[in-house]
Design an enzyme around this catalytic site. Structure first.
Site, PDB file in Angstrom:
ATOM      1  N   TRP A  47       0.253  -1.193  -0.237  1.00  0.00           N
ATOM      2  CA  TRP A  47       0.066   0.463  -0.005  1.00  0.00           C
ATOM      3  C   TRP A  47       0.814   1.212   0.056  1.00  0.00           C
ATOM      4  O   TRP A  47       0.421   2.255  -0.105  1.00  0.00           O
ATOM      5  CB  TRP A  47      -0.992  -0.227   0.950  1.00  0.00           C
ATOM      6  CG  TRP A  47      -1.598  -1.227   1.295  1.00  0.00           C
ATOM      7  CD1 TRP A  47      -2.582  -1.986   2.047  1.00  0.00           C
ATOM      8  CD2 TRP A  47      -3.064  -1.078   0.049  1.00  0.00           C
ATOM      9  NE1 TRP A  47      -3.641  -3.029   1.114  1.00  0.00           N
ATOM     10  CE2 TRP A  47      -3.347  -3.011   0.165  1.00  0.00           C
ATOM     11  CE3 TRP A  47      -3.106  -0.414  -1.079  1.00  0.00           C
ATOM     12  CZ2 TRP A  47      -4.332  -2.692  -0.804  1.00  0.00           C
ATOM     13  CZ3 TRP A  47      -4.053  -1.594  -1.925  1.00  0.00           C
ATOM     14  CH2 TRP A  47      -4.618  -2.356  -1.474  1.00  0.00           C
ATOM     15  N   ASP A  89      -2.349   6.784   6.076  1.00  0.00           N
ATOM     16  CA  ASP A  89      -3.405   5.872   5.288  1.00  0.00           C
ATOM     17  C   ASP A  89      -3.832   4.639   6.191  1.00  0.00           C
ATOM     18  O   ASP A  89      -3.402   4.191   6.896  1.00  0.00           O
ATOM     19  CB  ASP A  89      -2.439   4.943   3.803  1.00  0.00           C
ATOM     20  CG  ASP A  89      -3.935   3.702   3.403  1.00  0.00           C
ATOM     21  OD1 ASP A  89      -4.455   3.842   3.644  1.00  0.00           O
ATOM     22  OD2 ASP A  89      -3.093   3.294   2.318  1.00  0.00           O
ATOM     23  N   LYS A 131     -12.739  -1.733   5.265  1.00  0.00           N
ATOM     24  CA  LYS A 131     -12.989  -2.489   6.259  1.00  0.00           C
ATOM     25  C   LYS A 131     -13.299  -2.637   7.572  1.00  0.00           C
ATOM     26  O   LYS A 131     -13.625  -3.156   7.345  1.00  0.00           O
ATOM     27  CB  LYS A 131     -11.162  -2.035   6.035  1.00  0.00           C
ATOM     28  CG  LYS A 131     -10.435  -1.275   5.014  1.00  0.00           C
ATOM     29  CD  LYS A 131     -10.025  -3.108   4.068  1.00  0.00           C
ATOM     30  CE  LYS A 131      -9.859  -3.173   2.950  1.00  0.00           C
ATOM     31  NZ  LYS A 131      -8.309  -1.832   2.851  1.00  0.00           N
TER      32      LYS A 131
HETATM   33  C1  LIG Z   1      -7.590  -1.839   0.737  1.00  0.00           C
HETATM   34  C2  LIG Z   1      -6.608  -0.733   1.484  1.00  0.00           C
HETATM   35  C3  LIG Z   1      -6.392   0.081   0.034  1.00  0.00           C
HETATM   36  C4  LIG Z   1      -6.584  -0.063  -0.924  1.00  0.00           C
HETATM   37  O1  LIG Z   1      -8.363   0.317  -0.756  1.00  0.00           O
HETATM   38  P1  LIG Z   1      -9.445   0.939  -1.836  1.00  0.00           P
HETATM   39  O2  LIG Z   1     -10.367   1.510  -1.625  1.00  0.00           O
HETATM   40  O3  LIG Z   1      -9.339  -0.877  -3.120  1.00  0.00           O
HETATM   41  O4  LIG Z   1      -9.130   1.767  -2.970  1.00  0.00           O
HETATM   42  C5  LIG Z   1      -5.219   1.147  -0.097  1.00  0.00           C
HETATM   43  N1  LIG Z   1      -4.322   0.807   2.242  1.00  0.00           N
HETATM   44  C6  LIG Z   1      -5.098  -0.194   2.719  1.00  0.00           C
HETATM   45  C7  LIG Z   1      -4.164  -0.078   3.948  1.00  0.00           C
HETATM   46  C8  LIG Z   1      -5.605  -0.539   2.692  1.00  0.00           C
HETATM   47  O5  LIG Z   1      -6.169  -1.580   3.423  1.00  0.00           O
END
Ligand SMILES: *Cc1c(COP(=O)(O)O)cnc(C)c1O
Length: 361
Positions: free
Chosen positions: A102, A173, A197
């Protein structure tokens, strides 16, 4: 209606009480005679839902008036582009602490707009830890320092004590652990999360940004891609994902009704402890993440034997324990135990693992 235990990383398990309420509100929201997804985003009803969700986020995260909350689309993956697009000029740098896919993706996207510095990386150890880093080594041309606070794939997280401290704006993030624990959210100049999530269905991205940092963003950007513009419009320039914002609002209320973030954190820590303690004492399974850096949300484990891991996943499915396979890039198993996963589910999983261990030693 049958509900099994879903340990998937996202879209993921959501609080059952919220699902029940939402299923009613889909037919008729609060005696309006219209389903929540049928109500105009320009209506007072919806504006109240949106503003309440914003206020509840701020309240739960301990953010003051100096923060803007944006509700956007495009997922965390679009944020990887929009941050550098909004905040960087071609000759600028952005610094990254690499904890796996990520952050790598975010770094690759930033390269479309400016230059990047990898301040530290744990790639050499298979991303099993949060790497050490030297703040002094940040490139003087860097405009911000970027981290992923919980890396969903490898099951690592920045504990509060390890968060970088510098004069540089900090960006996080938080997609896979937002509102799973008390955290110094207000120390970030910008944080973001996809909702699928821990907070709702997929389709909504939350961006929290300090007003002072937002002031440094560019002005001459396309409307939909401009954080400044979207903040001016209260995320209501075009039609936002209304159902998702409603659902997020319900999840936030659910957290508040369950005694708030401290109580959620306590439960999440208990869930994670039960799993890690069993794995650490197991003769079959192991988790190789540095103990201090372990995620509370994504617990990775393996038997070290591909065939046995495969058998575990197949057998667990038959027992109603779903989506325990690890990320396709990483293998092994992963139990995502977000806020929506109760203590019971974790106990059922550990019992299943114990039985599997006895039969397959
Ligand atoms: C799932 C995830 C993403 C990607 O998210 P999308 O909504 O599919 O673009 C980015 N960073 C982390 C830490 C994630 O768990």
């Amino acid at each position: 209606m049958k509900r099994l235990y879903n340990f998937g990383a996202g879209p993921a398990v959501l609080p059952e009480e919220v699902l029940k309420k939402a299923s009613k509100d889909l037919i008729s929201y609060s005696d309006t005679g219209m389903g929540i997804s049928e109500i105009s985003h320009r209506s007072e009803i919806f504006k109240n839902i949106l503003n309440e969700a914003k206020n509840d986020i701020k309240e739960l995260m301990g953010l003051g008036e100096d923060f803007e909350i944006l509700f956007l689309q495009g997922g965390a993956s679009t944020v990887f582009d929009l941050i550098p697009m909004n905040f960087l000029h071609k000759s600028d740098f952005a610094s990254f602490i690499d904890t796996g896919r990520w952050t790598k993706r975010a770094m690759d996207e930033a390269k479309f707009f400016a230059k990047v510095q990898m301040l530290a990386s744990s790639e050499k150890v298979g991303y099993r830890e949060i790497p050490d880093f030297d703040i002094e080594k940040i490139n003087p041309k860097s405009k911000y320092l970027y981290i992923c606070t919980n890396n969903t794939i490898y099951g690592t997280r920045f504990i509060k004590e390890k968060l970088p401290k510098s004069d540089l704006p900090l960006i996080g993030d938080m997609s896979s652990h937002i509102l799973s624990e008390t955290y110094p959210y207000k120390d970030f100049d910008l944080f973001f999360a996809s909702t699928q999530k821990n907070l709702g269905p997929s389709g909504l991205t939350i961006v929290g940004v300090k007003k002072s940092f937002l002031q440094t963003a560019k002005d001459n950007l396309p409307a939909m891609l401009s954080y400044k513009f979207m903040a001016e419009k209260n995320s209501l320039y075009n039609t936002p994902p209304t159902f998702n914002i409603y659902f997020l609002g319900q999840v936030l209320k659910w957290i508040k009704e369950n005694d708030g973030l401290e109580a959620i954190e306590k439960l999440n820590k208990e869930k994670a402890k039960i799993l890690y303690e069993y794995i650490d004492n197991s003769n079959l399974f192991r988790n190789e993440v540095e103990k201090e850096d372990r995620s509370l949300m994504n617990v990775v484990f393996t038997s070290g034997n591909k065939n046995l891991d495969y058998k575990f996943i197949k057998n667990s499915e038959a027992r109603g324990l779903l989506n325990l396979q690890g990320h396709r890039s990483f293998g092994g198993m992963r139990a995502s135990i977000y806020n929506g996963m109760g203590l019971k589910g974790v106990k059922v999983l550990v019992d299943f693992m114990k039985n599997f261990e006895i039969k397959n030693k």
